[in-house]
Scaffold this motif. Structure first.
Motif, PDB file in Angstrom:
ATOM      1  N   GLY A 652     -20.587  15.181   5.788  1.00  0.00           N
ATOM      2  CA  GLY A 652     -20.476  14.877   4.370  1.00  0.00           C
ATOM      3  C   GLY A 652     -19.055  15.112   3.896  1.00  0.00           C
ATOM      4  N   LEU A 653     -18.439  14.110   3.301  1.00  0.00           N
ATOM      5  CA  LEU A 653     -17.072  14.203   2.792  1.00  0.00           C
ATOM      6  C   LEU A 653     -17.062  13.864   1.306  1.00  0.00           C
ATOM      7  CD1 LEU A 653     -15.219  12.237   5.636  1.00  0.00           C
ATOM      8  CD2 LEU A 653     -15.620  14.704   5.505  1.00  0.00           C
ATOM      9  N   ASN A 654     -16.285  14.627   0.536  1.00  0.00           N
ATOM     10  CA  ASN A 654     -16.126  14.348  -0.892  1.00  0.00           C
ATOM     11  C   ASN A 654     -14.662  14.485  -1.261  1.00  0.00           C
ATOM     12  OD1 ASN A 654     -18.898  14.237  -2.565  1.00  0.00           O
ATOM     13  ND2 ASN A 654     -19.166  15.519  -0.742  1.00  0.00           N
ATOM     14  N   TYR A 655     -14.153  13.472  -1.963  1.00  0.00           N
ATOM     15  CA  TYR A 655     -12.756  13.501  -2.390  1.00  0.00           C
ATOM     16  C   TYR A 655     -12.689  13.230  -3.897  1.00  0.00           C
ATOM     17  CZ  TYR A 655      -7.752  12.717  -2.620  1.00  0.00           C
ATOM     18  OH  TYR A 655      -6.421  12.818  -2.943  1.00  0.00           O
ATOM     19  N   TYR A 656     -11.988  14.113  -4.605  1.00  0.00           N
ATOM     20  CA  TYR A 656     -11.812  13.981  -6.053  1.00  0.00           C
ATOM     21  C   TYR A 656     -10.473  13.294  -6.341  1.00  0.00           C
ATOM     22  CZ  TYR A 656     -15.785  17.069  -6.923  1.00  0.00           C
ATOM     23  OH  TYR A 656     -17.035  17.616  -6.988  1.00  0.00           O
ATOM     24  N   PHE A 657     -10.514  12.034  -6.759  1.00  0.00           N
ATOM     25  CA  PHE A 657      -9.296  11.350  -7.178  1.00  0.00           C
ATOM     26  C   PHE A 657      -8.777  11.957  -8.480  1.00  0.00           C
ATOM     27  CE2 PHE A 657     -11.639   8.232  -4.651  1.00  0.00           C
ATOM     28  CZ  PHE A 657     -10.662   7.854  -3.741  1.00  0.00           C
ATOM     29  N   SER A 658      -9.710  12.400  -9.313  1.00  0.00           N
ATOM     30  CA  SER A 658      -9.398  13.082 -10.562  1.00  0.00           C
ATOM     31  C   SER A 658     -10.632  13.870 -10.955  1.00  0.00           C
ATOM     32  CB  SER A 658      -9.039  12.061 -11.661  1.00  0.00           C
ATOM     33  OG  SER A 658     -10.186  11.293 -12.007  1.00  0.00           O
ATOM     34  N   ASP A 659     -10.558  14.583 -12.063  1.00  0.00           N
ATOM     35  CA  ASP A 659     -11.728  15.317 -12.524  1.00  0.00           C
ATOM     36  C   ASP A 659     -12.874  14.376 -12.870  1.00  0.00           C
ATOM     37  OD1 ASP A 659     -10.348  17.654 -12.212  1.00  0.00           O
ATOM     38  OD2 ASP A 659      -9.768  17.818 -14.331  1.00  0.00           O
ATOM     39  N   ALA A 660     -12.557  13.118 -13.155  1.00  0.00           N
ATOM     40  CA  ALA A 660     -13.583  12.170 -13.584  1.00  0.00           C
ATOM     41  C   ALA A 660     -14.110  11.295 -12.448  1.00  0.00           C
ATOM     42  CB  ALA A 660     -13.038  11.277 -14.689  1.00  0.00           C
ATOM     43  N   LEU A 661     -13.331  11.122 -11.374  1.00  0.00           N
ATOM     44  CA  LEU A 661     -13.690  10.166 -10.330  1.00  0.00           C
ATOM     45  C   LEU A 661     -13.774  10.851  -8.968  1.00  0.00           C
ATOM     46  CD1 LEU A 661     -14.229   7.184  -9.603  1.00  0.00           C
ATOM     47  CD2 LEU A 661     -11.756   6.939  -9.231  1.00  0.00           C
ATOM     48  N   ARG A 662     -14.939  10.690  -8.321  1.00  0.00           N
ATOM     49  CA  ARG A 662     -15.164  11.301  -7.005  1.00  0.00           C
ATOM     50  C   ARG A 662     -15.737  10.262  -6.055  1.00  0.00           C
ATOM     51  NH1 ARG A 662     -19.880  13.733  -4.732  1.00  0.00           N
ATOM     52  NH2 ARG A 662     -20.937  13.624  -6.761  1.00  0.00           N
ATOM     53  N   ALA A 663     -15.288  10.314  -4.801  1.00  0.00           N
ATOM     54  CA  ALA A 663     -15.849   9.471  -3.747  1.00  0.00           C
ATOM     55  C   ALA A 663     -16.600  10.360  -2.766  1.00  0.00           C
ATOM     56  CB  ALA A 663     -14.745   8.707  -3.021  1.00  0.00           C
TER      57      ALA A 663
END
Length: 827
Positions: A652-663
């Protein structure tokens, strides 16, 4: 007198001057000012902590002078770290506000060890569906959120029908993943199947769902075999207010929900909830074969209706103790997939009554469950019975009426028992007590559980003509943890579980974790077991066409089928959960499982073509046990396979581009190794073990990718989900590619053709895209839209089920806290 006063003053001054400790006190609240009961306040360097009382207050006494980092945490909320200075003889005030966590590493869960733990410290692979995820998911079926979790095999059988499997073999009757709700076993009594739509809990009352991958039987008992799904509902004291929801969507779905929670006074609070959902199932008619002639399911009713309601009363018996009473009810009418065709569920009700006591160190829980239906029937069997009457000159009315109980045999001019009716009046009693405490670095949890199942089908689908079948089991467990300041944690656990039929089994557990700056490494071992369900042991469906295997069988050719044994699994896992950068999170695990006595799906043990029939069950002539069973051209039952090893990885991978956008990205691989020298793995009983004979019913590869957005008043997500094509065998149901099962050069399985008593549409799997979006008009009103299978892809997810097309749903939600507004105006 003056001398005495002077002496006391001198002594008092001396005591104050010698005092070197102070204390910390404060209050923990939510963002709206609501007190947070049960929050953990902890100083790691002193290994000293406490929990807040029901008013959110706490006190830490006897703290040496100095500067300390104090952590405040609560399940589902962000852990807060604050530095405080303690002075001798002084009280330091520390008031804190907690908010729902957006960081997966700050999250606190409770299911793994039955105690609050930071998710990175949990010695298991865990997925969490949070209250925020549920609130922002505008669908009447939160089961869909399971499809977005790592390591979870999600299937959909219809509009309401969803199910999950974890790391392993699956079937239409899969009971190897234990499901619990607020410490209650959420599995049907006779079949052992998860409640699904039978649940008495409504969506708006769910605080979170914690999914643990791998065996968790040490604390939770039998059938937490491949995994555990724990649903935790909201405490009325921290969720006061009223929620009204109206929703609808395609398939004529209309749903209405209501939840109300109120704090009456310092001691008493309560909540109530209600839901009614109705609609029409996808257009799909299964084939019912009589010989080689196909008929459609007779009188198929695609309309479904689900009603559920319940409530709980919470009473504070002390500053850190609470007594909880709960009652819930559900009533369901729908279509249900089984491994012998589909069932027409008619007004199947489920009721639960629970009393639970919770305190800092002690937990006690007891509850009673009862299940009722009188009109549910098997569509496949009733249709076959109907055909036998109508084609031999009986009237429509008589044919359909008698089809519930009999089948006409024209060769003999008689009707034989082939009951399609299911009645149920089963009940279950559960009780549990647990004690936990810690001394410095040593943590202890001990407990005992008891369960008594009382299955009663009135002789319709169980061998219970002489009365209810009663089976009890008792388990005692202990778990010990030793936590060092350098980040090393050691865990040992052991459960002894005594079953009325299978004696005592031991379930050990061990884990080592090491915390580093980036996260936590873990190495674990666990043993799990799956006890055969009452249906596995005592089933008697369709006049003996399907029989449970509690006593073993003797065949006319002299061969025997042994009675079912307990299935066991030994699982080894290594993993890491951590933060590789400020915005990049990873959770990866690899596992190896060794299974013994794997309980099979339904298998045919008779062979009419070669004149092989079942003659005895448990040494008794079979017609004395199930009249008419010997006349069956086939006899389906359950048996144990031998040794099977499975292995895989979950990422499981999670990346936060910003506080509002997560992949988010999840990938899982599953493989197995079959012992071809073990004749217990000979699925078709021909003396040769082939790789194809043990049904995996699980995809080798699956992958999903999602984007999540939440800012200001907008929120939403889009998810792509790919499941590699895979074969599925479950009883009479087949969904598989064309293949030669026994290696004789003839394809026994042909895609898009009749296979046995059903039609084979080919392998399951495919690719779909799901999306949801929502908007909060103000603090009280929100609107959301969800689309399952956005591009209307052709994807079949389960046997005996329709291909799930595009499904649209929407919700209009109104939240208000009348009591907060009233209190504020009073203030």
């Amino acid at each position: 007198m003056k001398k005495l006063f002077l002496l006391l003053t001198i002594i008092g001054s001396f005591v104050v001057g010698a005092q070197t400790t102070g204390k910390i006190e404060g209050k923990v609240t939510l963002e709206d000012g609501m007190p947070m009961s049960g929050a953990t306040v902890y100083i790691k360097t002193l290994d000293k902590g406490t929990v807040t009382d029901f008013d959110g207050n706490f006190i830490l006494d006897d703290i040496e002078e100095g500067l300390y980092d104090v952590s405040i945490s609560y399940v589902g909320f962000e852990t807060v770290m604050q530095s405080v200075t303690v002075s001798a003889g002084q009280t330091t005030t520390l008031n804190t506000t907690l908010k729902e966590t957006d960081s997966m590493l700050n999250e606190v869960i409770i299911t793994s060890s039955k105690q609050p733990q930071k998710i990175t410290d949990v010695p298991a692979s865990v997925s969490v569906i949070r209250a925020k995820d549920i609130q922002e998911f505008p669908s009447f079926n939160i089961g869909e959120l399971a499809a977005r979790q790592k390591g979870v095999d999600f299937v959909r059988t219809g509009v309401l029908g969803t199910g999950i499997n974890i790391r392993g073999f699956n079937s239409a009757f899969n009971s190897k993943n234990l499901q619990i709700t607020d410490d209650r076993v959420s599995m049907l009594i006779a079949t052992g199947l998860p409640y699904g739509s039978f649940s008495t809990v409504t969506k708006d009352d769910v605080e979170r769902v914690e999914i643990l991958l791998g065996p968790n039987g040490t604390l939770y008992g039998p059938n937490a075999h491949n995994g555990l799904v724990s649903t935790i509902t909201k405490n009325p004291r921290t969720s006061e207010g009223t929620t009204f929801v109206f929703g609808g969507g395609s398939q004529n779905v209309i749903t209405g929900r209501f939840r109300h929670a109120q704090v009456i006074n310092d001691k008493l609070s309560y909540k109530v909830h209600f839901e009614r959902t109705a609609g029409r199932e996808f257009q799909y008619v299964d084939s019912v074969y009589v010989g080689n002639t196909a008929y459609t399911e007779k009188n198929l009713d695609r309309d479904f209706d689900a009603l559920k309601y319940g409530g709980a009363v919470h009473y504070k018996t002390g500053k850190s103790s609470e007594l909880i009473g709960y009652y819930g009810h559900s009533n369901n009418t729908n279509l249900a997939v089984t491994n012998a065709g589909r069932n027409q569920i008619k007004d199947w009700t489920l009721d639960i009554a629970q009393v639970k006591f919770v305190s800092k160190n002690f937990f006690a829980n007891t509850y009673y469950t009862w299940s009722r239906t009188d009109d549910t029937y098997a569509i496949n069997q009733r249709t076959q019975n109907y055909v036998s009457f109508i084609e031999n000159g009986f009237s429509e009315e008589e044919s359909w009426s008698r089809a519930l109980y009999e089948q006409w045999v024209p060769a003999f001019g008689i009707a034989i028992p082939r009951g399609a009716l299911f009645k149920d009046a089963s009940e279950r009693f559960n009780a549990e007590a647990q004690y936990n405490n810690n001394w410095d670095k040593f943590y202890l949890t001990v407990g005992a559980q008891y369960q008594r199942d009382m299955a009663d089908s009135d002789g319709t689908y169980l061998l219970d003509q002489d009365g209810p079948i009663e089976i009890g089991q008792t388990g005692v467990y202990g778990q010990f943890e030793y936590k060092l300041d350098n980040g090393w944690n050691f865990l040992l656990g052991l459960r002894a579980d005594n079953h009325d039929l299978y004696g005592t089994n031991f379930l050990p557990k061990a884990a080592i974790t090491k915390s580093v700056d980036a996260g936590t490494f873990r190495l674990t071992y666990g043993r799990g077991m799956a006890v055969p369900s009452i249906l596995n042991l005592k089933g008697n469906l369709f006049g003996g066409l399907v029989l449970g295997n509690g006593e073993g069988f003797t065949l006319s050719n002299g061969n025997t089928i042994d009675a079912l044994e307990v299935e066991t699994i030994n699982s080894f896992e290594a993993g890491f959960k951590g933060q590789l950068s400020d915005r990049f999170y990873i959770d990866v695990s690899a596992y190896y499982n060794m299974s013994e006595n794997f309980i099979s799906p339904l298998r045919n043990i008779a062979d009419a073509a070669n004149n092989v029939y079942v003659t005895e069950i448990g040494g008794t002539p079979i017609d004395e046990v199930s009249p008419g069973a010997s006349a069956s051209p086939a006899l389906l039952t359950y048996s144990n396979f031998g040794s099977v090893d499975t292995y895989g990885i979950d990422i499981g991978l999670n990346y936060y581009f910003s506080d509002a956008l997560r992949a988010s990205l999840n990938y899982s691989y599953f493989g197995r190794s079959l012992d071809t020298d073990d004749l217990d793995n000979d699925g078709n009983l021909d003396g040769v073990v082939l790789e194809s004979e043990l049904p995996i019913n699980t995809p080798s590869n699956k992958f999903n990718l999602g984007l999540h957005y939440n800012k200001n008043k907008f929120y939403g997500a889009i998810y792509g989900r790919w499941i590699e094509d895979y074969d599925f065998f479950s009883g009479i149901n087949v969904a598989a590619e064309t293949q030669d099962l026994d290696g004789d050069g003839v394809n026994e399985i042909v895609e898009n053709a009749q296979v046995g008593r059903t039609w084979n549409y080919g392998p399951l799997g495919g690719f779909v895209v799901d999306a949801n979006i929502g908007y909060s008009l103000n603090d009280n009103v929100s609107f959301g839209l969800n689309v399952t299978n956005l591009f209307d892809s052709e994807m079949r997810e389960f046997v005996a089920s329709p291909a799930i097309g595009r499904l649209v749903s929407f919700e209009l939600k109104y939240n208000v806290n009348f009591f907060k507004n009233k209190k504020n105006s009073t203030d």
